[in-house]
Design an enzyme around this catalytic site. Structure first.
Site, PDB file in Angstrom:
ATOM      1  CB  CYS A  81      -0.985  -0.018   1.158  1.00 52.56           C
ATOM      2  SG  CYS A  81      -0.248   0.040   2.815  1.00 52.56           S
ATOM      3  CG  HIS A 108      -4.789   0.068   3.433  1.00 53.72           C
ATOM      4  ND1 HIS A 108      -3.901  -0.561   2.591  1.00 53.72           N
ATOM      5  CD2 HIS A 108      -5.832   0.477   2.648  1.00 53.72           C
ATOM      6  CE1 HIS A 108      -4.389  -0.546   1.346  1.00 53.72           C
ATOM      7  NE2 HIS A 108      -5.546   0.078   1.359  1.00 53.72           N
ATOM      8  CG  HIS A 159      -6.694   0.299  -2.206  1.00 55.23           C
ATOM      9  ND1 HIS A 159      -7.129  -0.217  -1.011  1.00 55.23           N
ATOM     10  CD2 HIS A 159      -7.521  -0.230  -3.143  1.00 55.23           C
ATOM     11  CE1 HIS A 159      -8.177  -1.010  -1.204  1.00 55.23           C
ATOM     12  NE2 HIS A 159      -8.438  -1.028  -2.485  1.00 55.23           N
TER      13      HIS A 159
END
Length: 338
Positions: free
Chosen positions: A247, A298, A310
């Site tokens: 991420c 994240h 993402h």
């Protein structure tokens, strides 16, 4: 699909911190839910590792800076000592003459001079001598002070270097442990993913969106275009491109292409930019997920229309999603540029 096979991998995770309840999932969908839970825990360990590495880089930079300061202070002290030696003799002579009662002033020059021109010449010479003596004394005093300050800075630099080195050594051990934990858990997660049914894998990935999104003509827009161009590339722990990403690796890669440097850690990236509310989001803003700043696990990039791009987890390629698709624990957003 063999649900039992999934349980064998997911339930008995190598790390006790991620061990699952004893009751095994009874359906494939429960196995997928369990997989997602473990995936989130593994992402947390990955973020712990990335943050530790970022901290280690900072400590090593502190160590290098401290050593450079020590070297500069030593060189400054040498130069100051050389000036001390150069002007000490002149200052000592002046001090000795004053102590012994030498008082050759303009009045004595007038009394002993044979003419007005002679007086002016002697007076001019006295002015030059006085200026030279004042400059010598000032230079000498500054050199002594500079040498003392350089010695203080060198000692401070050595102390900071020692502290940075000790902190780095401690972090190295922490990084190695977290890396071992991540490798162990990630292996179990990957095995669990291989045992998911075709339907579960499809549900995990979700719908594929290769639509066109218009980015603003700015650094944030450039980052958004680059992030979107990575759609379809695989998720890999700790990867920052160009063929795979995690991420924070994706957001780092995208903003690097736009000329903005970010660390490889979602928690560290949260320390950059300006906080913006969910109602004020603009394309290129970074969205963070976690119950608190210390538990961020994240990061995603906003692309407009309530959507993000993402790199989410193992088995899911880089893709677009809804804001809530990044996690149910949305924490906040940061505007990195603009």
């Amino acid at each position: 699909m063999s649900v039992t096979a999934v349980v064998a991998v997911v339930t008995f995770s190598p790390n006790p911190a991620t061990a699952q309840p004893a009751n095994p999932p009874q359906t494939a969908s429960e196995a997928l839910q369990r997989y997602n839970e473990v995936s989130k825990q593994v992402k947390q360990v990955n973020e712990d590792l990335l943050k530790a590495r970022t901290d280690l880089d900072a400590r090593n930079a502190d160590f290098d800076k401290a050593n450079a300061d020590v070297a500069m202070a030593i060189e400054t002290e040498k130069q100051a000592q050389a000036l001390e030696e150069q002007f000490r003799g002149q200052v000592d002579t002046l001090a000795s003459a004053s102590f012994q009662g030498a008082r050759f002033t303009k009045i004595s020059a007038l009394l002993t001079g044979s003419s007005a021109d002679d007086f002016l010449e002697r007076a001019t010479a006295l002015n030059v001598l006085a200026a030279d003596n004042a400059e010598a004394l000032s230079t000498y005093t500054k050199a002594v002070s500079s040498a003392a300050e350089a010695r203080r800075l060198a000692e401070d630099g050595r102390k900071r270097a020692g502290e940075a080195k000790a902190a780095a050594e401690q972090l190295i051990a922490e990084v190695e442990k977290k890396k071992a934990d991540l490798d162990s858990q990630a292996k179990g997660l990957e095995q669990a993913h291989e045992r998911l049914s075709v339907k579960d894998k499809s549900d995990l990935v979700g719908p594929v969106d290769d639509g066109v999104y218009l980015a603003p003509s700015s650094s944030a827009g450039r980052a958004m275009d680059v992030a979107l161009a990575q759609r379809g590339k695989p998720y890999v722990w700790g990867a920052e491109g160009p063929s795979s990403f995690d991420c924070s690796g994706l957001t780092l890669y995208a903003y690097r292409a736009a000329g903005v440097s970010l660390p490889h850690s979602s928690r560290a990236q949260y320390g950059f930019g300006k906080s913006v509310s969910r109602s004020e989001l603009q394309p290129g803003d970074l969205l963070f997920y976690g119950n608190s700043v210390s538990s961020i696990h994240h990061v995603a990039m906003y692309i407009g229309g309530g959507k993000i791009v993402h790199a989410s987890t193992t088995g899911v390629p880089v893709k677009t999603d809804s804001i809530d698709g990044g996690g149910r624990d949305y924490l906040g957003a940061k505007r990195i540029v603009g």
